[in-house]
Motif scaffolding. Structure first.
Motif, PDB file in Angstrom:
ATOM      1  N   ASP A  62       0.835  -1.202   0.000  1.00 35.91           N
ATOM      2  CA  ASP A  62       0.000   0.000   0.000  1.00 35.91           C
ATOM      3  C   ASP A  62       0.871   1.254   0.000  1.00 35.91           C
ATOM      4  O   ASP A  62       1.794   1.389   0.811  1.00 35.91           O
ATOM      5  CB  ASP A  62      -0.906   0.004   1.232  1.00 35.91           C
ATOM      6  N   THR A 114      -4.742  10.068  -0.987  1.00 31.24           N
ATOM      7  CA  THR A 114      -4.601   9.120  -2.088  1.00 31.24           C
ATOM      8  C   THR A 114      -4.034   7.808  -1.568  1.00 31.24           C
ATOM      9  O   THR A 114      -3.103   7.810  -0.758  1.00 31.24           O
ATOM     10  CB  THR A 114      -3.663   9.683  -3.173  1.00 31.24           C
ATOM     11  N   ASN A 115      -4.622   6.701  -2.028  1.00 38.61           N
ATOM     12  CA  ASN A 115      -4.120   5.367  -1.696  1.00 38.61           C
ATOM     13  C   ASN A 115      -4.028   4.528  -2.964  1.00 38.61           C
ATOM     14  O   ASN A 115      -4.962   4.508  -3.770  1.00 38.61           O
ATOM     15  CB  ASN A 115      -5.022   4.654  -0.690  1.00 38.61           C
ATOM     16  N   LEU A 116      -2.897   3.850  -3.122  1.00 41.73           N
ATOM     17  CA  LEU A 116      -2.706   2.927  -4.240  1.00 41.73           C
ATOM     18  C   LEU A 116      -2.337   1.574  -3.646  1.00 41.73           C
ATOM     19  O   LEU A 116      -1.264   1.418  -3.048  1.00 41.73           O
ATOM     20  CB  LEU A 116      -1.605   3.437  -5.163  1.00 41.73           C
ATOM     21  N   SER A 163      -5.799  -4.998  -7.624  1.00 38.31           N
ATOM     22  CA  SER A 163      -5.303  -3.670  -7.247  1.00 38.31           C
ATOM     23  C   SER A 163      -6.380  -2.614  -7.429  1.00 38.31           C
ATOM     24  O   SER A 163      -7.296  -2.757  -8.251  1.00 38.31           O
ATOM     25  CB  SER A 163      -4.074  -3.311  -8.088  1.00 38.31           C
ATOM     26  N   GLN A 164      -6.267  -1.540  -6.636  1.00 37.58           N
ATOM     27  CA  GLN A 164      -7.206  -0.439  -6.745  1.00 37.58           C
ATOM     28  C   GLN A 164      -6.530   0.864  -6.320  1.00 37.58           C
ATOM     29  O   GLN A 164      -5.546   0.867  -5.583  1.00 37.58           O
ATOM     30  CB  GLN A 164      -8.450  -0.675  -5.886  1.00 37.58           C
ATOM     31  N   ALA A 165      -7.072   1.973  -6.817  1.00 40.36           N
ATOM     32  CA  ALA A 165      -6.584   3.313  -6.460  1.00 40.36           C
ATOM     33  C   ALA A 165      -7.759   4.128  -5.950  1.00 40.36           C
ATOM     34  O   ALA A 165      -8.855   4.085  -6.523  1.00 40.36           O
ATOM     35  CB  ALA A 165      -5.951   3.994  -7.674  1.00 40.36           C
ATOM     36  N   GLN A 187      -8.948   8.074  -4.427  1.00 43.28           N
ATOM     37  CA  GLN A 187      -8.635   9.496  -4.266  1.00 43.28           C
ATOM     38  C   GLN A 187      -9.828  10.167  -3.588  1.00 43.28           C
ATOM     39  O   GLN A 187     -10.971  10.056  -4.056  1.00 43.28           O
ATOM     40  CB  GLN A 187      -8.391  10.151  -5.618  1.00 43.28           C
TER      41      GLN A 187
END
Length: 335
Positions: free
Chosen positions: A259, A278-280, A286-288, A290
Motif C-alpha cells: 500500500d 490518495t491510496n494505491l 489492485s485499486q486506487a 482518491q
C-alpha cells in the motif's frame, strides 16, 4: 549499629549516582515545559507535553513534569495516555498545587457531565476528531434519497498516536438501493524523530452492491512527513501487508499486498481547508482511491464539507465498471 551508620553514606552516594544516570529532559525542553505550566492553561500544557514527547520518551517527559509539581505530572501522564500512573500521582500534594481557590477536590466527571460538556464546548477529554453527516432527498421524475455519515477520531497514547475513521454511505433511487457501503480504518503510529514515523494500518470495506461481500487490509511500514506545519501538512506512507477478500459465494482469498499513501492538507484561508488523500493498493485485485474535500468553517466547531471520492479498480469483477465516484455535501462537527 556502627555498620548501619557506616553503610548510610554509601547508600546515599549510590542513590545520588543512580539519579544522576537516570534519563532527564534537556534544559531547553524543561524550560519550555515549565513555561507552559506557568500559563495555567491545561490545554496549552498538554500540547507542550505531546510536542516534547515526539523526541523524548514518555516516562522522561512525565518525570520532568513531576519536577514542576505533582499536578503537572498528573496532567502530563493524562496527556500521554498514562492514566493509571496519573491516578496515583493525583494526591493531596496535587490538590495543594491547584491554588487557594480550589479548596475542595473536584468530583470526577461522569458520563452525563462529559456529554453536556461535549455539546456545550465541542471538547471531549483525551480525544479529538470530527463527525460528518449529510442528507439529500429529491422528488419529481426520480425519487432519490442519499445519506452519508462519517466519524474520525484521534488520541495520543504513551509514545503512540491512534487514528480511527468510519464512513457509511447509503442511497435509494425510486425505492431501489443504489449504494450501501461501509468503510472503517484504524492506524497506530509512533514518531521516529521530526519527520519519520512507524505505523500499523488496518482497513475494512463492506459493499452490498459489488462483486464482493467484504475486503480487508492489514500492514505496517514507514511514513515520512514532507511538511508538518499547522497550515500545511503532507505525509507519505508505504506499507507491505496482506489483503483478504470474501466474494458473494462465501470464499475468502488471501493475497500479499503493498500500500502506498499520500495525505495532504492545506489551509487556504483561516476558514477554508483543503485535503487530498490518495491510496494505491497493489495486490491480486489492485485499486486506487482518491478523496478530495473542501471544508469551510461556520464557527468554532461547525463547518460544511464538500467531498469527492474516486475509485479505480484495475481488475473489476465481471459485470462491474472499473471506475466509481461519489460527491456529497455534509455538515461537520469538530471536537
Amino acid at each position: 549499629m556502627r555498620a548501619l551508620f557506616a553503610a548510610s553514606p554509601l547508600a546515599i552516594a549510590l542513590s545520588a549516582a543512580a539519579l544522576a544516570d537516570a534519563p532527564r529532559l534537556p534544559d531547553s525542553l524543561y524550560t519550555l515545559l515549565g513555561a507552559a505550566h506557568e500559563t495555567g492553561d491545561a490545554e496549552v500544557f498538554a500540547q507542550a507535553v505531546r510536542l516534547i514527547a515526539l523526541t523524548q520518551e514518555p516516562e522522561v517527559v512525565a518525570a520532568g513534569a513531576d519536577a514542576l509539581s505533582a499536578q503537572a505530572g498528573a496532567r502530563a501522564r493524562a496527556a500521554l495516555g498514562l492514566e493509571l500512573m496519573a491516578v496515583e500521582a493525583v494526591t493531596g500534594e496535587a490538590l495543594e498545587d491547584a491554588g487557594p481557590d480550589d479548596d475542595e477536590a473536584e468530583e470526577p466527571a461522569g458520563p452525563v457531565s462529559r456529554a453536556i460538556g461535549f455539546v456545550a464546548n465541542g471538547k471531549l477529554e483525551h480525544w479529538s476528531g470530527r463527525v460528518r453527516a449529510g442528507l439529500r432527498y429529491d422528488t419529481g421524475n426520480v425519487e432519490r434519497e442519499d445519506y452519508t455519515f462519517g466519524l474520525q477520531v484521534t488520541r495520543a497514547l504513551a509514545g503512540w498516536g491512534f487514528e480511527g475513521a468510519i464512513d457509511y454511505n447509503y442511497s435509494e433511487i425510486d425505492s431501489r438501493v443504489g449504494r450501501d457501503e461501509l468503510i472503517a480504518r484504524a492506524r497506530g503510529e509512533r514518531e521516529r524523530g521530526e519527520r519519520w514515523t512507524n505505523f500499523i494500518d488496518t482497513r475494512y470495506e463492506q459493499d452490498q452492491l459489488s462483486g464482493f461481500d467484504w475486503k480487508a487490509f492489514a500492514g505496517g511500514g514507514l511514513g515520512y512527513r514532507v511538511y508538518a506545519r499547522d497550515d500545511l501538512a503532507w505525509t507519505l506512507r508505504a506499507a507491505p501487508g496482506a489483503r483478504w477478500t470474501k466474494d458473494v459465494t462465501g470464499d475468502v482469498d488471501t493475497f500479499a499486498a503493498f500500500d502506498l499513501g499520500s495525505e495532504f492538507q492545506a489551509s487556504l484561508t483561516d476558514a477554508v481547508r483543503f485535503t487530498a488523500n490518495t491510496n494505491l493498493l497493489f495486490s491480486e485485485r489492485s485499486q486506487a482511491d482518491q478523496v478530495l474535500a473542501l471544508n469551510t468553517a461556520l464557527g468554532a466547531v461547525w463547518s460544511v464539507e464538500l467531498r469527492y471520492r474516486y475509485r479505480h479498480q484495475f481488475n473489476p469483477e465481471p459485470g462491474f465498471q472499473s471506475n466509481d465516484s461519489r460527491a456529497d455535501v455534509a455538515l461537520v462537527r469538530e471536537f
